[in-house]
Write an enzyme that holds these catalytic residues in place. Structure first.
Site, PDB file in Angstrom:
ATOM      1  N   ASP A 205      40.933  37.275  47.765  1.00 36.52           N
ATOM      2  CA  ASP A 205      40.758  37.863  46.441  1.00 36.52           C
ATOM      3  C   ASP A 205      39.724  37.048  45.674  1.00 36.52           C
ATOM      4  O   ASP A 205      39.801  35.807  45.631  1.00 36.52           O
ATOM      5  CB  ASP A 205      42.092  37.857  45.691  1.00 36.52           C
ATOM      6  N   ILE A 206      38.722  37.743  45.098  1.00 36.68           N
ATOM      7  CA  ILE A 206      37.674  37.055  44.320  1.00 36.68           C
ATOM      8  C   ILE A 206      38.295  36.525  43.027  1.00 36.68           C
ATOM      9  O   ILE A 206      38.982  37.269  42.301  1.00 36.68           O
ATOM     10  CB  ILE A 206      36.507  38.008  44.027  1.00 36.68           C
TER      11      ILE A 206
ATOM     12  N   GLU B  36      39.011  43.918  44.046  1.00 37.74           N
ATOM     13  CA  GLU B  36      38.315  42.742  44.584  1.00 37.74           C
ATOM     14  C   GLU B  36      39.109  42.075  45.696  1.00 37.74           C
ATOM     15  O   GLU B  36      38.842  40.931  46.065  1.00 37.74           O
ATOM     16  CB  GLU B  36      38.045  41.726  43.462  1.00 37.74           C
TER      17      GLU B  36
END
Length: 521
Positions: free
Chosen positions: A399-400, A442
């Protein structure tokens, strides 16, 4: 020619001026007739044996009177088979002229039971036996030429049909098979193969095979353009003609002995209907811009023209001619050569259409499986390929970090560009066999066999080096877990485990990886 009203051969030979040489023969109708040749040129001398050649018509029997210069007469009389024993290739009767020293001056014909559709006696010619043999040889080459092409095309189209299942291929095979039968009957081979067969029965087979060929031609014409929505009336007309032509031929076979003239007229009208539907079919195909129209027109130009000529001859608008009578084989042989190319082009076009459709289907499936922004697998495609693996798998959820700030800083277009660059780096950082997917927003996922596991810390280091728009620093958090994926239940358990590890990484300050152990039971 004169109708038989009880005259004798001697009386006619003494007074030949009583014969009518001006009225067209077909106008006399059916019956028994006397006919005589012109005086044969006495100055002609033949060292070789002579033969008398003449056309084969529907008639019960013939008696030939060979008249010589010294008044002597020699006869030949047919039996119940008619002139069947005399039939040569091309369905020409050939009778040997009895050998005598004085010159042959006339031949008198006594024809019994003549239907007189095209005439009673026609195509009469005195020739040498060598000339007759030469004619047989030429015609044998013609028939062998057509038969070879027809057999090859039947095998070729049957092989293609077994793979492609297009109706016009079967209809074309039926057409060629019927014409092969017509070749055997019309060529005279049937008379040679079955010498006990009466000549009228051989002619019945002619009608039957040509009728079957006509019905198959109607079906082939329609099915060749079956991808074009032709008018309903034309489609129905094609079906009617496809049935009417062979049925009219069957009527000749069954009713010919009783009333051949009416049965033959019905047969001719049915064939006229076949020609009549071809023109609107071609016109409709032209209006619909068919890709195959020019091929069909080129291939069938000669058969259609010659079929029209034969109809005109049957209606007595053209005189009897040997080559008109044998034009079917010649024209269809030419058509078969061109049609072999036409059918090949038709198959090529259909194959190209099929390949294009398969390509579109593959592309559509790929598009359905691919995330349009990042070109990675979407969640559905990822699960489809992941679930069912029974050996241990390593799942990484990525996950960004702080992606909401990225969107606030760069806007949604800039955020999309960050996602594309991040996905490209993720795909390039792992082996090709690893499943890489965008799970949504994301969040990304990697799946690889546990014995070829990915080191999360090494992956994070690679992702930190990705150059982002405006030199923005992007980091990510990773949660990983290992387990089996034999069923959807296993997937849910493995996903929860990896998601827990990802939550721990976020809670610990982000830009790091955490491993969680799968709880069994």
């Amino acid at each position: 020619m004169v109708r038989d009203t009880g005259q004798t051969a001697d009386a006619l030979l003494r007074r030949p001026e009583g014969l009518d040489c001006t009225t067209p023969q077909h106008r006399f109708g059916a019956g028994n007739y006397w006919a005589m040749t012109e005086v044969i040129d006495r100055r002609s001398t033949f060292a070789a044996p002579l033969v008398l050649r003449f056309a084969s018509f529907w008639q019960d029997g013939v008696t030939l009177y060979f008249v010589y210069a010294d008044g002597a007469v020699r006869t030949w009389q047919s039996d119940r088979r008619g002139i069947s024993p005399l039939i040569q290739l091309g369905a020409i009767a050939q009778a040997p002229v009895p050998v005598r020293e004085p010159a042959l001056v006339r031949v008198l014909f006594h024809v019994r039971g003549a239907a007189n559709l095209r005439g009673v006696v026609a195509g009469v010619r005195i020739a040498t036996r060598a000339e007759g043999d030469h004619a047989n040889l030429v015609l044998a080459g013609l028939y062998a030429f057509f038969a070879g092409i027809a057999v090859a095309l039947i095998l070729y189209n049957l092989a293609l049909w077994s793979a492609m299942r297009h109706r016009f291929q079967l209809h074309y095979c039926l057409l060629l098979a019927a014409l092969l039968g017509y070749t055997v009957s019309s060529s005279g081979l049937l008379a040679w193969a079955a010498p006990i067969l009466a000549n009228n029965d051989r002619i019945r087979f002619n009608y039957l095979f040509v009728g079957l060929a006509g019905g198959a031609a109607a079906l082939f014409t329609r099915s060749f353009f079956e991808d074009q929505p032709l008018p309903r009336w034309l489609d129905r007309g094609s079906q009617i003609v496809a049935m009417a032509v062979p049925m009219s031929a069957l009527a000749v076979v069954v009713l010919g002995a009783a009333n051949l003239r009416h049965a033959d007229l019905l047969y001719t009208l049915a064939f006229s209907g076949l020609l009549a539907i071809v023109v609107p079919t071609l016109w409709s195909a032209w209006r619909l811009r068919s890709h195959f129209l020019w091929l069909f027109a080129v291939a069938w130009c000669a058969p259609l023209v010659l079929a029209s000529v034969r109809v005109l001859a049957a209606l007595h608008l053209l005189p009897w001619n040997f080559w008109i009578d044998n034009s079917t084989i010649l024209s269809i042989g030419t058509e078969a050569l061109v049609s072999s190319l036409a059918v090949a082009y038709r198959i090529k076009f259909l194959r190209d259409e099929r390949d294009a459709a398969l390509t579109r289907e593959v592309l559509a499936r790929q598009l359905a499986d691919i995330d349009p922004l990042t070109s990675l697998l979407n969640r559905r495609a990822f699960l489809q390929q992941a679930i069912g693996r029974t050996d241990p798998q390593q799942l990484l959820l990525i996950d960004i970090d702080h992606f909401k700030r990225v969107n606030e800083t760069l806007g949604h277009d800039g955020g999309d560009e960050v996602l594309r660059l991040f996905a490209r780096a993720l795909r390039g950082a792992v082996p090709a066999a690893v499943l890489v997917a965008r799970m949504g927003g994301e969040e990304f996922a990697l799946l690889t066999p546990a014995d070829r596991r990915i080191e999360p810390e090494s992956l994070l280091a690679t992702l930190r080096r990705v150059r982002m728009p405006f030199d923005l620093t992007i980091t990510a958090s990773i949660g990983t877990c290992t387990g089996t994926l034999a069923s959807e239940v296993d997937w849910k358990a493995l996903y929860r485990c990896a998601d827990t590890a990802l939550f721990d990484a976020k809670a610990a300050g982000r830009d790091r990886a955490r491993v969680s152990l799968l709880r069994l039971g």
